[in-house]
Design a protein around this motif. Sequence first.
Motif, PDB file in Angstrom:
ATOM      1  N   ARG A   1       0.859  -1.192   0.000  1.00 58.97           N
ATOM      2  CA  ARG A   1       0.000   0.000   0.000  1.00 58.97           C
ATOM      3  C   ARG A   1       0.886   1.230   0.000  1.00 58.97           C
ATOM      4  NH1 ARG A   1      -2.185   3.169   4.115  1.00 58.97           N
ATOM      5  NH2 ARG A   1      -4.240   3.992   3.648  1.00 58.97           N
TER       6      ARG A   1
ATOM      7  N   ASP B   1      -2.181  -1.726  -6.238  1.00 55.31           N
ATOM      8  CA  ASP B   1      -3.644  -1.739  -6.307  1.00 55.31           C
ATOM      9  C   ASP B   1      -4.279  -1.221  -5.018  1.00 55.31           C
ATOM     10  OD1 ASP B   1      -3.108  -3.723  -4.535  1.00 55.31           O
ATOM     11  OD2 ASP B   1      -4.101  -5.326  -5.653  1.00 55.31           O
ATOM     12  N   ASN B   2      -3.437  -0.626  -4.168  1.00 56.61           N
ATOM     13  CA  ASN B   2      -3.987   0.044  -2.985  1.00 56.61           C
ATOM     14  C   ASN B   2      -3.238   1.362  -2.785  1.00 56.61           C
ATOM     15  OD1 ASN B   2      -5.252   0.801  -0.677  1.00 56.61           O
ATOM     16  ND2 ASN B   2      -4.783  -1.058   0.490  1.00 56.61           N
TER      17      ASN B   2
ATOM     18  N   ASP C   1      -7.857   4.229  -4.019  1.00 51.00           N
ATOM     19  CA  ASP C   1      -8.542   3.206  -3.230  1.00 51.00           C
ATOM     20  C   ASP C   1      -8.888   3.718  -1.836  1.00 51.00           C
ATOM     21  OD1 ASP C   1      -7.919   0.913  -5.182  1.00 51.00           O
ATOM     22  OD2 ASP C   1      -6.000   1.909  -4.849  1.00 51.00           O
ATOM     23  N   ASP C   2      -8.218   4.787  -1.471  1.00 51.02           N
ATOM     24  CA  ASP C   2      -8.309   5.292  -0.108  1.00 51.02           C
ATOM     25  C   ASP C   2      -8.115   6.814  -0.198  1.00 51.02           C
ATOM     26  OD1 ASP C   2      -7.625   5.791   2.645  1.00 51.02           O
ATOM     27  OD2 ASP C   2      -6.744   3.806   2.839  1.00 51.02           O
TER      28      ASP C   2
ATOM     29  N   ARG D   1     -12.120   2.011  -0.120  1.00 46.55           N
ATOM     30  CA  ARG D   1     -12.873   1.001  -0.831  1.00 46.55           C
ATOM     31  C   ARG D   1     -12.893  -0.271   0.026  1.00 46.55           C
ATOM     32  NH1 ARG D   1     -13.461   2.264  -5.567  1.00 46.55           N
ATOM     33  NH2 ARG D   1     -11.565   3.382  -5.989  1.00 46.55           N
TER      34      ARG D   1
ATOM     35  N   LYS E   1      -9.750  -2.270   1.274  1.00 44.63           N
ATOM     36  CA  LYS E   1      -8.529  -1.478   1.071  1.00 44.63           C
ATOM     37  C   LYS E   1      -8.234  -0.515   2.231  1.00 44.63           C
ATOM     38  CE  LYS E   1      -7.686  -3.342  -2.866  1.00 44.63           C
ATOM     39  NZ  LYS E   1      -7.701  -2.897  -4.234  1.00 44.63           N
TER      40      LYS E   1
END
Length: 472
Positions: free
Chosen positions: A259, A297-298, A328-329, A405, A408
């Motif tokens: 992340r 992907d995060n 995602d965040d 999300r 995530k």
Amino acid sequence: MQIIYIKEDKFQYDIHSLYKAFYPTSEVRVIVGEKGSNPDKEKDISPDDEISFIDVDKTKNELKKDIYLDLSKKTGKNLPWGDLTGIRPTRIAMNLFEEGKSDPEIYYYMKDTYLVSDEKIAVSIDIAKRERDILKDIDYINGYSLYIGIPFCPTTCLYCSFTSYPIGAYSSLVDDYLSCLEKEIDYVAENFADKTLDTIYIGGGTPTTLEPDQIRRLIGYLRDKVDLSKVKEFTVESGRPDSITRDKLKAMKEMGVTRISVNPQTMSDETLKLIGRRHTVAQLIDAFKMAREEGFDNINMDIILGLPGETKEDVSHTIEEIKKLDPDDLTVHCLAVKRGSKLFEVIREKELSGNLKIPMLDTMSDIEDMAVIAAKGAGDMGLKPYYLYRQKNISGNFENTGYAREGKAGIYNILINEEVQSIVALGAGTVTKRVYGTGGRIERCDNVKDVKLYMDSIQEMIERKKKLFEEE
Ligand code: SF4
């Protein structure tokens, strides 16, 4: 100025915070003793100041409720969080959940005891449920999290309150700094071998001021010494886009980082320049896209509401631009520039402001509207709130909220916010927190902020941690 006299030295902080929440632009002074008994604190009182006498001979909850109702009547204001003055209002809902209470029971408790608004109760319950779900696999007692601080940044942002040194002037120190971190990692390896490492967070500063080889060296050392097989989340803040390169992203990916944060703060070039971030919106977009191409992907993005010169329209623009990137965040922070504060003075002195409108505390409703715009934008992107905390010492009690999300959400963010698990922190200016299993007891020890002093006293930093974790 608001002057409050109390007979005993009790609940000063709570009284001060509540008054400050109702009178954000006034100075608030709580004086212990009779009127006229404290010349130091009373010397500059003027006839225009408002004086109150408060009886503190009651429970804290009763006292706060009485003050709240009185001030609410006087000012005609209702505060969204009622008389709650702490920085973790969602914690109350969390605790009640843990006690097995139902939604309506939590609702009535928060309403009756603290006079919290319906909207905030709903958010608290929502966040508490999400946190409970996210933390269900975390062992608070036998697990721990690790924080590693890299206190270097490309340049120092005007509003910065963290430990940060410009990398240009400090680059020759970085390798020795990493050697010190390795000594701290050795301490962790030796003393936490029987514990499960749940999350890792490399923050700062800007960790991506490290060169690709330095990233490999640091994480490689950690991997060699500490068992990372149970780690559920490994974050590296890559906050400043001007520090991100494809090679660094590759190095992080290769070393198992799951992340990252790529932080715009705003999507206005003009504001970025004004706050000293020295990167452009175009650079941010490139860095974000590059991170996606490298398989991240995060990705979290941070924004700040209330930046100098920004209006609600600027926030809407920032949100619309962020939507195109689809992170995602999203973490939404609030910044209030107080008249007379260092940041305000710096802007004025540099004459950068011109006709600039600086959101002030007296335009608090602007920040509230901005928060609504950001929350709606997060919702449009499919992100849901999963942690929230209020800023200490900032009038108006603005809150910072993390949205993510499904699947995530930043686990470390919740752990540090809810203070349910020990966090071992390495590096200059970091704070280690030991959470004891029972009774909510928490003890801390810090590493010195000054980077050279940290390096010179590395053994002492380790000793402090040893002492903290060895004590009963
Ligand atoms: S990037 Fe963050 S830590 Fe670095 S100077 Fe800016 S606000 Fe401070």
